[in-house]
Design a protein around this motif. Structure first.
Motif, PDB file in Angstrom:
ATOM      1  N   VAL A  72     -17.132  24.808   0.632  1.00  0.00           N
ATOM      2  CA  VAL A  72     -16.753  24.272  -0.677  1.00  0.00           C
ATOM      3  C   VAL A  72     -16.966  22.764  -0.695  1.00  0.00           C
ATOM      4  O   VAL A  72     -16.551  22.075   0.240  1.00  0.00           O
ATOM      5  CB  VAL A  72     -15.264  24.586  -0.974  1.00  0.00           C
ATOM      6  CG1 VAL A  72     -14.774  23.881  -2.220  1.00  0.00           C
ATOM      7  CG2 VAL A  72     -15.037  26.085  -1.053  1.00  0.00           C
ATOM      8  N   ASP A  73     -17.611  22.258  -1.747  1.00  0.00           N
ATOM      9  CA  ASP A  73     -17.649  20.819  -1.977  1.00  0.00           C
ATOM     10  C   ASP A  73     -16.383  20.483  -2.756  1.00  0.00           C
ATOM     11  O   ASP A  73     -16.221  20.912  -3.904  1.00  0.00           O
ATOM     12  CB  ASP A  73     -18.893  20.419  -2.765  1.00  0.00           C
ATOM     13  CG  ASP A  73     -18.925  18.936  -3.047  1.00  0.00           C
ATOM     14  OD1 ASP A  73     -18.172  18.483  -3.949  1.00  0.00           O
ATOM     15  OD2 ASP A  73     -19.680  18.219  -2.372  1.00  0.00           O
ATOM     16  N   LEU A  74     -15.487  19.765  -2.127  1.00  0.00           N
ATOM     17  CA  LEU A  74     -14.168  19.532  -2.721  1.00  0.00           C
ATOM     18  C   LEU A  74     -14.248  18.772  -4.040  1.00  0.00           C
ATOM     19  O   LEU A  74     -13.522  19.091  -4.982  1.00  0.00           O
ATOM     20  CB  LEU A  74     -13.259  18.808  -1.730  1.00  0.00           C
ATOM     21  CG  LEU A  74     -11.778  18.755  -2.083  1.00  0.00           C
ATOM     22  CD1 LEU A  74     -11.206  20.138  -2.326  1.00  0.00           C
ATOM     23  CD2 LEU A  74     -11.010  18.047  -0.987  1.00  0.00           C
ATOM     24  N   HIS A  75     -15.150  17.795  -4.135  1.00  0.00           N
ATOM     25  CA  HIS A  75     -15.256  17.028  -5.383  1.00  0.00           C
ATOM     26  C   HIS A  75     -15.747  17.915  -6.533  1.00  0.00           C
ATOM     27  O   HIS A  75     -15.233  17.818  -7.651  1.00  0.00           O
ATOM     28  CB  HIS A  75     -16.169  15.817  -5.191  1.00  0.00           C
ATOM     29  CG  HIS A  75     -15.579  14.815  -4.259  1.00  0.00           C
ATOM     30  ND1 HIS A  75     -14.611  13.929  -4.636  1.00  0.00           N
ATOM     31  CD2 HIS A  75     -15.801  14.584  -2.941  1.00  0.00           C
ATOM     32  CE1 HIS A  75     -14.261  13.186  -3.603  1.00  0.00           C
ATOM     33  NE2 HIS A  75     -14.970  13.563  -2.556  1.00  0.00           N
ATOM     34  N   THR A  76     -16.681  18.791  -6.257  1.00  0.00           N
ATOM     35  CA  THR A  76     -17.157  19.733  -7.275  1.00  0.00           C
ATOM     36  C   THR A  76     -16.032  20.678  -7.681  1.00  0.00           C
ATOM     37  O   THR A  76     -15.828  20.943  -8.866  1.00  0.00           O
ATOM     38  CB  THR A  76     -18.374  20.519  -6.760  1.00  0.00           C
ATOM     39  OG1 THR A  76     -19.418  19.592  -6.456  1.00  0.00           O
ATOM     40  CG2 THR A  76     -18.865  21.525  -7.776  1.00  0.00           C
ATOM     41  N   ALA A  77     -15.288  21.171  -6.694  1.00  0.00           N
ATOM     42  CA  ALA A  77     -14.177  22.077  -6.977  1.00  0.00           C
ATOM     43  C   ALA A  77     -13.116  21.394  -7.839  1.00  0.00           C
ATOM     44  O   ALA A  77     -12.564  22.005  -8.768  1.00  0.00           O
ATOM     45  CB  ALA A  77     -13.563  22.584  -5.674  1.00  0.00           C
TER      46      ALA A  77
END
Length: 102
Positions: A72-77
């Motif tokens: 998971v890309d945290l910023h995208t999430a």
């Protein structure tokens, strides 16, 4: 890296893997974050702003690693979740928190 503002999920996770080795699992990283939450609680109780900042950073570092381990890309999430949150109706609890209406 000398400029902390230039850190990313990828650079932090690369440092952590070089320093600690590969994570056994996302669950292991999550378990490590729990004592950091307790340390944050202690810092909030004492009102030590620098310690609060450091404990918050420790938690975010571990969350980056959980995200990376989970693909998971945290910023995208966060962007995706905020779009969902902004579209919801909310009931404030009166303490700075609240619940969304289903």
């Amino acid at each position: 890296m000398s400029d902390a503002a230039s850190e990313t999920q990828q650079s932090i996770c690369a440092w952590a893997e070089e320093t600690f080795g590969p994570a056994k699992s996302a669950a292991t990283l999550h378990a490590r974050a729990l004592p950091e939450m307790e340390e944050l609680s202690d810092a909030l109780r004492t009102g030590d702003r620098q310690e609060v900042a450091h404990e918050l950073a420790d938690i975010v570092i571990l969350l980056y690693r959980v995200a990376q381990e989970s693909g998971v890309d945290l910023h995208t999430a966060i962007d995706e979740k905020m779009a969902i949150n902004r579209a919801r109706q909310w009931v404030p609890a009166g303490d700075g928190t609240g619940k969304h209406v289903k």
